[in-house]
Structures are given as structure tokens and as C-alpha cells.
Design a protein around this motif. Sequence first.
Motif, PDB file in Angstrom:
ATOM      1  N   MET A   1       0.622  -1.184   0.048  1.00  0.00           N
ATOM      2  CA  MET A   1      -0.031  -0.061  -0.085  1.00  0.00           C
ATOM      3  C   MET A   1       0.788   1.387   0.094  1.00  0.00           C
ATOM      4  O   MET A   1       1.765   1.514   0.714  1.00  0.00           O
ATOM      5  CB  MET A   1      -1.125   0.096   1.319  1.00  0.00           C
ATOM      6  N   ALA A   2       0.351   2.313  -0.828  1.00  0.00           N
ATOM      7  CA  ALA A   2       1.102   3.568  -0.753  1.00  0.00           C
ATOM      8  C   ALA A   2       1.212   4.265   0.531  1.00  0.00           C
ATOM      9  O   ALA A   2       0.194   3.976   1.410  1.00  0.00           O
ATOM     10  CB  ALA A   2       0.562   4.436  -2.017  1.00  0.00           C
ATOM     11  N   ASN A   3       2.438   4.552   0.777  1.00  0.00           N
ATOM     12  CA  ASN A   3       2.549   5.394   2.062  1.00  0.00           C
ATOM     13  C   ASN A   3       2.741   7.003   2.188  1.00  0.00           C
ATOM     14  O   ASN A   3       3.640   7.293   1.434  1.00  0.00           O
ATOM     15  CB  ASN A   3       3.538   4.757   2.891  1.00  0.00           C
ATOM     16  N   SER A   4       1.837   7.648   2.657  1.00  0.00           N
ATOM     17  CA  SER A   4       1.682   9.129   2.306  1.00  0.00           C
ATOM     18  C   SER A   4       2.899   9.627   3.451  1.00  0.00           C
ATOM     19  O   SER A   4       3.101  11.133   3.397  1.00  0.00           O
ATOM     20  CB  SER A   4       0.602   9.679   2.870  1.00  0.00           C
ATOM     21  N   SER A   5       3.418   9.116   4.455  1.00  0.00           N
ATOM     22  CA  SER A   5       4.429   9.494   5.323  1.00  0.00           C
ATOM     23  C   SER A   5       5.919   9.377   4.770  1.00  0.00           C
ATOM     24  O   SER A   5       6.412   8.432   4.562  1.00  0.00           O
ATOM     25  CB  SER A   5       4.545   8.744   6.566  1.00  0.00           C
ATOM     26  N   ILE A   6       6.490  10.717   4.180  1.00  0.00           N
ATOM     27  CA  ILE A   6       7.780  10.728   3.830  1.00  0.00           C
ATOM     28  C   ILE A   6       8.808  11.320   4.506  1.00  0.00           C
ATOM     29  O   ILE A   6       8.602  12.474   4.628  1.00  0.00           O
ATOM     30  CB  ILE A   6       7.514  11.312   2.375  1.00  0.00           C
ATOM     31  N   PRO A   7       9.680  10.576   5.183  1.00  0.00           N
ATOM     32  CA  PRO A   7      10.528  11.140   5.866  1.00  0.00           C
ATOM     33  C   PRO A   7      11.290  12.355   5.396  1.00  0.00           C
ATOM     34  O   PRO A   7      11.858  12.521   4.129  1.00  0.00           O
ATOM     35  CB  PRO A   7      11.709  10.010   6.459  1.00  0.00           C
ATOM     36  N   LYS A   8      11.387  13.771   6.302  1.00  0.00           N
ATOM     37  CA  LYS A   8      12.233  14.811   5.545  1.00  0.00           C
ATOM     38  C   LYS A   8      11.796  15.308   4.463  1.00  0.00           C
ATOM     39  O   LYS A   8      12.628  15.791   3.544  1.00  0.00           O
ATOM     40  CB  LYS A   8      13.535  14.439   6.036  1.00  0.00           C
ATOM     41  N   PHE A   9      10.457  15.201   4.219  1.00  0.00           N
ATOM     42  CA  PHE A   9       9.906  15.773   2.851  1.00  0.00           C
ATOM     43  C   PHE A   9      10.377  17.174   2.714  1.00  0.00           C
ATOM     44  O   PHE A   9      10.913  17.610   1.575  1.00  0.00           O
ATOM     45  CB  PHE A   9       8.636  15.351   2.636  1.00  0.00           C
ATOM     46  N   HIS A  10      10.182  18.010   3.545  1.00  0.00           N
ATOM     47  CA  HIS A  10      10.289  19.329   3.554  1.00  0.00           C
ATOM     48  C   HIS A  10      11.862  19.706   3.243  1.00  0.00           C
ATOM     49  O   HIS A  10      12.233  20.739   2.764  1.00  0.00           O
ATOM     50  CB  HIS A  10      10.060  20.062   4.705  1.00  0.00           C
TER      51      HIS A  10
ATOM     52  N   ILE B   1      -7.322   8.445   4.921  1.00  0.00           N
ATOM     53  CA  ILE B   1      -8.425   8.711   5.185  1.00  0.00           C
ATOM     54  C   ILE B   1      -9.092   7.512   4.822  1.00  0.00           C
ATOM     55  O   ILE B   1      -8.844   7.086   3.492  1.00  0.00           O
ATOM     56  CB  ILE B   1      -8.914  10.117   4.210  1.00  0.00           C
ATOM     57  N   ASN B   2      -9.965   7.064   5.573  1.00  0.00           N
ATOM     58  CA  ASN B   2     -10.807   5.946   5.438  1.00  0.00           C
ATOM     59  C   ASN B   2      -9.823   4.718   4.805  1.00  0.00           C
ATOM     60  O   ASN B   2     -10.386   3.912   4.072  1.00  0.00           O
ATOM     61  CB  ASN B   2     -11.881   6.094   4.346  1.00  0.00           C
ATOM     62  N   GLY B   3      -8.765   4.610   5.471  1.00  0.00           N
ATOM     63  CA  GLY B   3      -7.947   3.381   5.358  1.00  0.00           C
ATOM     64  C   GLY B   3      -7.010   3.698   4.321  1.00  0.00           C
ATOM     65  O   GLY B   3      -6.317   2.832   3.878  1.00  0.00           O
ATOM     66  N   LYS B   4      -7.038   4.684   3.469  1.00  0.00           N
ATOM     67  CA  LYS B   4      -6.391   5.018   2.198  1.00  0.00           C
ATOM     68  C   LYS B   4      -5.361   6.185   2.505  1.00  0.00           C
ATOM     69  O   LYS B   4      -5.895   7.165   3.026  1.00  0.00           O
ATOM     70  CB  LYS B   4      -7.175   5.263   1.007  1.00  0.00           C
ATOM     71  N   ASP B   5      -4.176   6.007   2.066  1.00  0.00           N
ATOM     72  CA  ASP B   5      -3.220   7.081   2.149  1.00  0.00           C
ATOM     73  C   ASP B   5      -3.190   7.991   1.081  1.00  0.00           C
ATOM     74  O   ASP B   5      -3.369   7.669  -0.207  1.00  0.00           O
ATOM     75  CB  ASP B   5      -1.647   6.620   2.313  1.00  0.00           C
ATOM     76  N   TYR B   6      -2.918   9.209   1.402  1.00  0.00           N
ATOM     77  CA  TYR B   6      -2.918  10.383   0.258  1.00  0.00           C
ATOM     78  C   TYR B   6      -1.701  11.282   0.364  1.00  0.00           C
ATOM     79  O   TYR B   6      -1.584  11.739   1.523  1.00  0.00           O
ATOM     80  CB  TYR B   6      -4.182  11.334   0.469  1.00  0.00           C
ATOM     81  N   LEU B   7      -1.407  11.918  -0.549  1.00  0.00           N
ATOM     82  CA  LEU B   7      -0.456  13.208  -0.602  1.00  0.00           C
ATOM     83  C   LEU B   7      -1.430  13.982  -1.042  1.00  0.00           C
ATOM     84  O   LEU B   7      -2.096  13.886  -2.412  1.00  0.00           O
ATOM     85  CB  LEU B   7       0.694  12.961  -1.731  1.00  0.00           C
TER      86      LEU B   7
ATOM     87  N   ILE C   1     -11.674  14.205   1.324  1.00  0.00           N
ATOM     88  CA  ILE C   1     -10.149  14.575   1.565  1.00  0.00           C
ATOM     89  C   ILE C   1     -10.153  16.256   2.135  1.00  0.00           C
ATOM     90  O   ILE C   1      -9.515  16.533   2.935  1.00  0.00           O
ATOM     91  CB  ILE C   1      -9.342  14.368   0.116  1.00  0.00           C
ATOM     92  N   MET C   2     -11.044  16.916   1.200  1.00  0.00           N
ATOM     93  CA  MET C   2     -11.021  18.171   1.847  1.00  0.00           C
ATOM     94  C   MET C   2     -11.476  18.660   3.283  1.00  0.00           C
ATOM     95  O   MET C   2     -11.168  19.282   3.965  1.00  0.00           O
ATOM     96  CB  MET C   2     -11.824  19.123   0.904  1.00  0.00           C
ATOM     97  N   GLY C   3     -12.591  17.516   3.637  1.00  0.00           N
ATOM     98  CA  GLY C   3     -12.992  17.692   4.948  1.00  0.00           C
ATOM     99  C   GLY C   3     -11.936  17.487   6.071  1.00  0.00           C
ATOM    100  O   GLY C   3     -11.754  18.072   7.153  1.00  0.00           O
TER     101      GLY C   3
END
Length: 416
Positions: free
Chosen positions: A1-10, A68-74, A347-349
Motif C-alpha cells: 500500500m502506498a505510504n503518505s509518510s515521507i521522512p524529511k520531505f520538507h 483517510i478511510n484507510g487509504k493514504d493520500y498526498l 479529503i477536503m473535510g
Amino acid sequence: MANSSIPKFHQKSREERIKKVASFSGLSKEDIAILKNGGISFKEANNMVENAIGTISLPLGIATNFRINGKDYLIPMAIEEPSVIAAASKAAKIAKKQGGFTMKADESHSIGQIQVVDVKVKSAMSNVIRSEKEILKLANSKSKTLSKMGKGAKQVTCKKVNSDSGPMLVVELLIDVGDAMGANVTNTMCEGVAPLIEKLTGGRVVLRILSNYSTKRLVRGTAIFDKKELGGQETVNNIILAYQFATNDPYRAVTHNKGIMNGIIAVANATGQDTRAIEAAAHAYASRTGKYSSLTEWKKDKAGNLIGKIELPMSVGIVGGIVNIHPMIKVCTKILRIKSAKELVCIMGAAGLAQNLSAIRALASEGIQKGHMKLHARNIAASAGVTPDKMNEVTRQMIKEGNVSVHRAKEILKEL
């Protein structure tokens, strides 16, 4: 599953960030080229609005960590205000430890209104309701696409509105607009049935228009934020006190809700939504009890963790309008990997709830200016002519002194 947590992205370079996003969302080389070059041409802008003379760009960033609802988003966010994207990402990271955001959206039901005057309201109402099937059939004949999808006009209702000019009859169409925002089809149906409404009521139709107060398109959701991640029980208690301030004072509530809309409108900008309709509906909903109040709710669970809830009306679309013609908006929608308007509104909510949490957490602890000033100092330094290689040193010194100004940035630059 795609992971929206990307270490040190900034901390990554632009190229590295784009590479991560492209991998996560399956962007093509053409999509990446659009991200790098961005925007629309003047020719395209000239086809969108009258008297065009140019275009204006907004910074586009990515909020990470959202589940969100079990799915990762960027989540792409277009906004000029510092700290919003970082704050939303931080709140999402905390929520993710407890499973993320649980969101639910109503069906995409638009409300169309036909205003009838010079009419005996009571008898006219009866005539309209008796002829509901005829009205719906006529309305649905105006959109072959929705009818084929099993959507379209579903219900006719009536209400009496008193005015200085006398009583008015308002006939309302409830229309399932699917994955569209729905303004155009709603207006088309209202105009299409207006002559029939006049015939049935014996009155005169004035307005035939959708309502942007989309109370049949609510999005609602919740998330749990661990008390330790927030900074302890005192911080949780202070956040709840800040929320109670907003529920009982409209002056505070306006600013509280503005923070929520920071998150929502940033996503709306990136995905080509009607931000004015979204804002208008949200603030009307905040006033639905007769007093302007908070769009979110905050309380503790038995373990002392913070529970956040959000509910508001929101009309969005992933087909039609600018979504179909703006190249950057197409790419932003692809980054989200969404399949429906209902998914987008969830997503917006969630972005609104996350941003609200970060804002009131900062206010209830170290204050909101700490985060803002870091980015504000960079903007000031840039306007003073500070080059990227000296940016960190100049901004660090201004923040240390508590003197963030163009004049001081120039002085520090000369001293280096």
C-alpha cells in the motif's frame, strides 16, 4: 500500500519531492513536465474570463501523512499563506497513529430553486406536488447523461417565503449530479421546468437558479489525536477551552473557521473547485442555529485523547468546468488518485479538520506566530535581495532578534 509518510520531505529538493510524488501517484513524464512548467497560457486564460490581461500563480505544495478511510493520500494544496501545508501535515501525522481520519459524504445532491410570485401559495403548492412526476420527467429530459447514469432530478418540494412584496412560492428540485459540482445542469433544469411551473401555479416565475447552500451534500468526519503526541493533557484541555471559546463568541468563531477553510480552500484551489460557493455554504452552515459558531467539535475520550469532529456542506466536482481544461488541475487530481467527487470532498473535510487542530494547538500552547514567523522572515529576506545561500543565516538572525524587516535583513546581509 502506498505510504503518505515521507521522512524529511520538507528538506528535499524540488526534484526529489516531485520524484516522490510521481512515484506515489503514478505520474507520467508529461504530468511531471506540467508540474515543473505549471499554470496556463494567456490564450487559455483569455478563453476563460473576459478582458484578460494575464494570470496569477499560487505556490503549490504537498501535504503528507494523510490517511483517510484507510487509504493514504498526498494532498496538493495551493495557498499563499505560510505554515498551512506544514501544519496540516503535522496534524495528519498525529492522527495517523490512531488510524487517520474517518470521513463520510452524502450523495452529490444539488438544490435548484424556482421563485414564483403573484400566486396563491397554498393551492399552487398542491398543484406542483401532484405534478411531481411530470416536472421530474421534464427536468431529466434536459440532461441525457445524468438520466443514463440513473442520476438526475429526484424530488420536487415546495416552500412558502414571506417578503415585503407578499408571499412567494419556491419550488425546489433535488438533483443527483454525480461527480460534477452541478451548477450548470441544475440551472438548466430549473430554466427548463419554469414554463411548466408557471402553468401549474398560475403565477409568474422570476428566478431559476441553484442554491449554493448545499445542505444535501454534507461531509462529516472524525479523528483521534493522542494526548502525548499533542504535548500532554494540559494541551488537550487548552484546545478544548479554545474550541469552547469559538462556540460561544462569533468574533473568535470567524477566525476559528477561517483556519478550517485554510485547509479546505487550499485543496479546492489545487483541484479547481468553486471556492466562493464552498465558503458561502460553510459560513451559512456555521450560522444555522441563529448564532455563528464553530464548524468543528473537540472533546476528550476516556483515555484523555483528543477527538475532533467536522461537519459542513460542500459542493465539489471532478468532471466538468475548469477541471477538464486546466493542465495543472488535472495533474493535482491525478496526485490524489481519486475516483469520485465524494472521495474528494472527504479529503477536503479531513484537510480542514487537520488544519483546525494545528491552528488551535499552536494558539493554546506556544502561540501561532512562532511557525508563521519562520516563513515570514524568509519572505522578507527574499524581498530584501538575500540570496538562497545566505537565506538561513539572515532569517535566523532576524528571528533571534525579534526584528523581522526588510531594513534589518539588508543590514545583516551587509555584515556577512
